[in-house]
Motif scaffolding. Structure first.
Motif, PDB file in Angstrom:
ATOM      1  N   SER A 148       2.596   4.830   9.010  1.00 42.14           N
ATOM      2  CA  SER A 148       0.895   3.793   8.883  1.00 42.14           C
ATOM      3  C   SER A 148       1.734   5.195   6.758  1.00 42.14           C
ATOM      4  O   SER A 148       2.100   5.480   7.427  1.00 42.14           O
ATOM      5  CB  SER A 148       0.718   4.327   9.575  1.00 42.14           C
ATOM      6  OG  SER A 148       0.480   5.535   9.727  1.00 42.14           O
ATOM      7  N   LEU A 149       0.827   4.595   6.577  1.00 44.01           N
ATOM      8  CA  LEU A 149      -0.054   5.854   5.247  1.00 44.01           C
ATOM      9  C   LEU A 149      -1.177   7.050   5.819  1.00 44.01           C
ATOM     10  O   LEU A 149      -0.236   8.117   4.933  1.00 44.01           O
ATOM     11  CB  LEU A 149      -1.228   4.816   4.828  1.00 44.01           C
ATOM     12  CG  LEU A 149      -0.913   3.326   4.025  1.00 44.01           C
ATOM     13  CD1 LEU A 149      -2.298   3.121   3.008  1.00 44.01           C
ATOM     14  CD2 LEU A 149       0.436   4.160   2.451  1.00 44.01           C
ATOM     15  N   LYS A 150      -0.885   7.359   7.721  1.00 48.00           N
ATOM     16  CA  LYS A 150      -1.101   8.517   7.347  1.00 48.00           C
ATOM     17  C   LYS A 150      -0.357   9.406   7.817  1.00 48.00           C
ATOM     18  O   LYS A 150      -0.093  10.654   7.087  1.00 48.00           O
ATOM     19  CB  LYS A 150      -2.367   8.120   8.715  1.00 48.00           C
ATOM     20  CG  LYS A 150      -2.572   9.440   9.343  1.00 48.00           C
ATOM     21  CD  LYS A 150      -4.303   9.211  11.106  1.00 48.00           C
ATOM     22  CE  LYS A 150      -4.379  10.564  11.084  1.00 48.00           C
ATOM     23  NZ  LYS A 150      -3.473  11.283  11.381  1.00 48.00           N
ATOM     24  N   ALA A 151       1.050   8.912   8.163  1.00 49.14           N
ATOM     25  CA  ALA A 151       2.085   9.173   8.907  1.00 49.14           C
ATOM     26  C   ALA A 151       2.694   9.432   7.212  1.00 49.14           C
ATOM     27  O   ALA A 151       3.332  10.510   7.103  1.00 49.14           O
ATOM     28  CB  ALA A 151       3.217   8.397   9.858  1.00 49.14           C
ATOM     29  N   HIS A 152       2.870   8.681   6.194  1.00 54.83           N
ATOM     30  CA  HIS A 152       3.528   8.827   4.951  1.00 54.83           C
ATOM     31  C   HIS A 152       2.199   9.391   4.283  1.00 54.83           C
ATOM     32  O   HIS A 152       3.524  11.076   3.585  1.00 54.83           O
ATOM     33  CB  HIS A 152       3.049   8.150   4.257  1.00 54.83           C
ATOM     34  CG  HIS A 152       4.680   6.051   4.286  1.00 54.83           C
ATOM     35  ND1 HIS A 152       5.372   6.485   5.515  1.00 54.83           N
ATOM     36  CD2 HIS A 152       4.443   5.210   3.906  1.00 54.83           C
ATOM     37  CE1 HIS A 152       6.056   5.527   5.210  1.00 54.83           C
ATOM     38  NE2 HIS A 152       6.032   4.919   4.490  1.00 54.83           N
ATOM     39  N   GLU A 153       1.253  10.595   4.304  1.00 53.54           N
ATOM     40  CA  GLU A 153       0.457  11.561   3.560  1.00 53.54           C
ATOM     41  C   GLU A 153       1.243  12.404   4.063  1.00 53.54           C
ATOM     42  O   GLU A 153       1.476  13.988   4.258  1.00 53.54           O
ATOM     43  CB  GLU A 153      -0.863  10.972   3.993  1.00 53.54           C
ATOM     44  CG  GLU A 153      -1.504   9.874   3.263  1.00 53.54           C
ATOM     45  CD  GLU A 153      -1.244   9.201   1.081  1.00 53.54           C
ATOM     46  OE1 GLU A 153      -0.640  11.179   1.068  1.00 53.54           O
ATOM     47  OE2 GLU A 153      -1.900   9.291   0.787  1.00 53.54           O
ATOM     48  N   ASN A 154       1.034  12.866   6.144  1.00 52.80           N
ATOM     49  CA  ASN A 154       1.938  13.533   5.741  1.00 52.80           C
ATOM     50  C   ASN A 154       2.839  13.994   5.843  1.00 52.80           C
ATOM     51  O   ASN A 154       3.401  15.423   5.390  1.00 52.80           O
ATOM     52  CB  ASN A 154       1.824  14.037   7.799  1.00 52.80           C
ATOM     53  CG  ASN A 154       0.197  13.559   8.336  1.00 52.80           C
ATOM     54  OD1 ASN A 154      -0.810  14.325   6.852  1.00 52.80           O
ATOM     55  ND2 ASN A 154      -0.140  12.830   9.861  1.00 52.80           N
ATOM     56  N   PHE A 155       4.180  12.961   6.295  1.00 51.91           N
ATOM     57  CA  PHE A 155       5.120  13.586   5.395  1.00 51.91           C
ATOM     58  C   PHE A 155       5.392  14.153   4.295  1.00 51.91           C
ATOM     59  O   PHE A 155       6.619  14.904   3.912  1.00 51.91           O
ATOM     60  CB  PHE A 155       5.920  12.316   5.874  1.00 51.91           C
ATOM     61  CG  PHE A 155       7.462  12.198   5.657  1.00 51.91           C
ATOM     62  CD1 PHE A 155       7.803  12.926   6.371  1.00 51.91           C
ATOM     63  CD2 PHE A 155       8.741  10.830   5.730  1.00 51.91           C
ATOM     64  CE1 PHE A 155       9.862  13.279   6.612  1.00 51.91           C
ATOM     65  CE2 PHE A 155       9.645  10.829   4.802  1.00 51.91           C
ATOM     66  CZ  PHE A 155      10.595  12.173   5.545  1.00 51.91           C
ATOM     67  N   LYS A 156       4.595  13.059   3.474  1.00 52.08           N
ATOM     68  CA  LYS A 156       4.673  13.789   2.324  1.00 52.08           C
ATOM     69  C   LYS A 156       4.361  15.247   1.524  1.00 52.08           C
ATOM     70  O   LYS A 156       5.361  15.504   0.725  1.00 52.08           O
ATOM     71  CB  LYS A 156       3.949  12.649   1.119  1.00 52.08           C
ATOM     72  CG  LYS A 156       3.958  12.551  -0.375  1.00 52.08           C
ATOM     73  CD  LYS A 156       3.139  11.327  -1.172  1.00 52.08           C
ATOM     74  CE  LYS A 156       3.188  12.282  -2.635  1.00 52.08           C
ATOM     75  NZ  LYS A 156       2.090  11.061  -3.415  1.00 52.08           N
ATOM     76  N   PRO A 174       1.054  -1.133   0.070  1.00 55.82           N
ATOM     77  CA  PRO A 174      -0.169  -0.303  -0.351  1.00 55.82           C
ATOM     78  C   PRO A 174       1.018   1.593   0.076  1.00 55.82           C
ATOM     79  O   PRO A 174       2.256   1.156   0.863  1.00 55.82           O
ATOM     80  CB  PRO A 174      -1.276  -0.168   1.548  1.00 55.82           C
ATOM     81  CG  PRO A 174      -0.120  -0.995   2.181  1.00 55.82           C
ATOM     82  CD  PRO A 174       0.801  -2.102   1.052  1.00 55.82           C
ATOM     83  N   ALA A 175       0.323   2.219  -0.411  1.00 50.67           N
ATOM     84  CA  ALA A 175       1.424   3.544  -0.713  1.00 50.67           C
ATOM     85  C   ALA A 175       0.248   4.638  -0.788  1.00 50.67           C
ATOM     86  O   ALA A 175      -0.821   4.556  -0.759  1.00 50.67           O
ATOM     87  CB  ALA A 175       2.024   3.329  -1.704  1.00 50.67           C
ATOM     88  N   THR A 176       0.871   5.579  -0.964  1.00 53.87           N
ATOM     89  CA  THR A 176       0.651   6.863  -0.631  1.00 53.87           C
ATOM     90  C   THR A 176      -0.178   7.235  -1.583  1.00 53.87           C
ATOM     91  O   THR A 176      -0.488   7.255  -2.425  1.00 53.87           O
ATOM     92  CB  THR A 176       1.562   8.047  -0.276  1.00 53.87           C
ATOM     93  OG1 THR A 176       2.254   7.986  -1.368  1.00 53.87           O
ATOM     94  CG2 THR A 176       2.504   8.131   0.681  1.00 53.87           C
TER      95      THR A 176
END
Length: 151
Positions: free
Chosen positions: A70-78, A12-14
């Protein structure tokens, strides 16, 4: 593992996507594993890949960052870092295990399991062509780009 065709995997990815290796055949794939979103070294590493992203694309490459976040953390970082590439979430460590990047590390004097900063370049046929393990961030993205351009 070097010079061997990798088994297919999906992550799963952003951006509501999933990354499937076999869907990337025909492109060069740069996968960089990093320990944790929004930490100093990981932020700098991602920024370096971001700043060279147009050159990676021009060389026929797709870039993917992977950590256990998590994807949520990834979305914020991205979003915060304006990364033009996706980040994959490997919470169950399946892809980390495939690439053997989970290591015993020392954090603030305590032993812990974590991702060893590593980068892999996979050619257009899904064959692993180069790996960097336990790397230093400074100059790394440029070194990877230089290798990609040689393929």
């Amino acid at each position: 593992m070097l010079d061997t065709k990798l088994p297919d995997f999906t992550l799963p990815a952003t951006s509501g996507t999933s990354f499937r290796l076999s869907e990337q055949y025909g492109k060069i794939v740069v996968i960089y594993f990093y320990p944790k979103d929004s930490t100093p070294g990981c932020t700098t590493e991602g920024q370096n890949f971001r700043d060279l992203h147009d050159q990676f694309v021009a060389a026929g490459a797709v870039v993917l960052g992977i950590s256990r976040d998590s994807l949520k953390a990834h979305e914020n970082f991205k979003a915060k870092q304006s990364f033009p590439f996706e980040l994959g979430s490997d919470a169950d460590e399946a892809v980390c295990t495939l690439f053997d990047v989970i290591k015993q590390k020392m954090m603030y004097g305590k032993a812990c399991r974590g991702i060893e900063r590593s980068t892999f370049v996979i050619d257009r046929d899904g064959v692993l062509r180069r790996e960097w393990r336990g790397l230093k961030v400074a100059g790394h993205a440029q070194e990877v780009l230089d290798f990609v351009k040689s393929l």
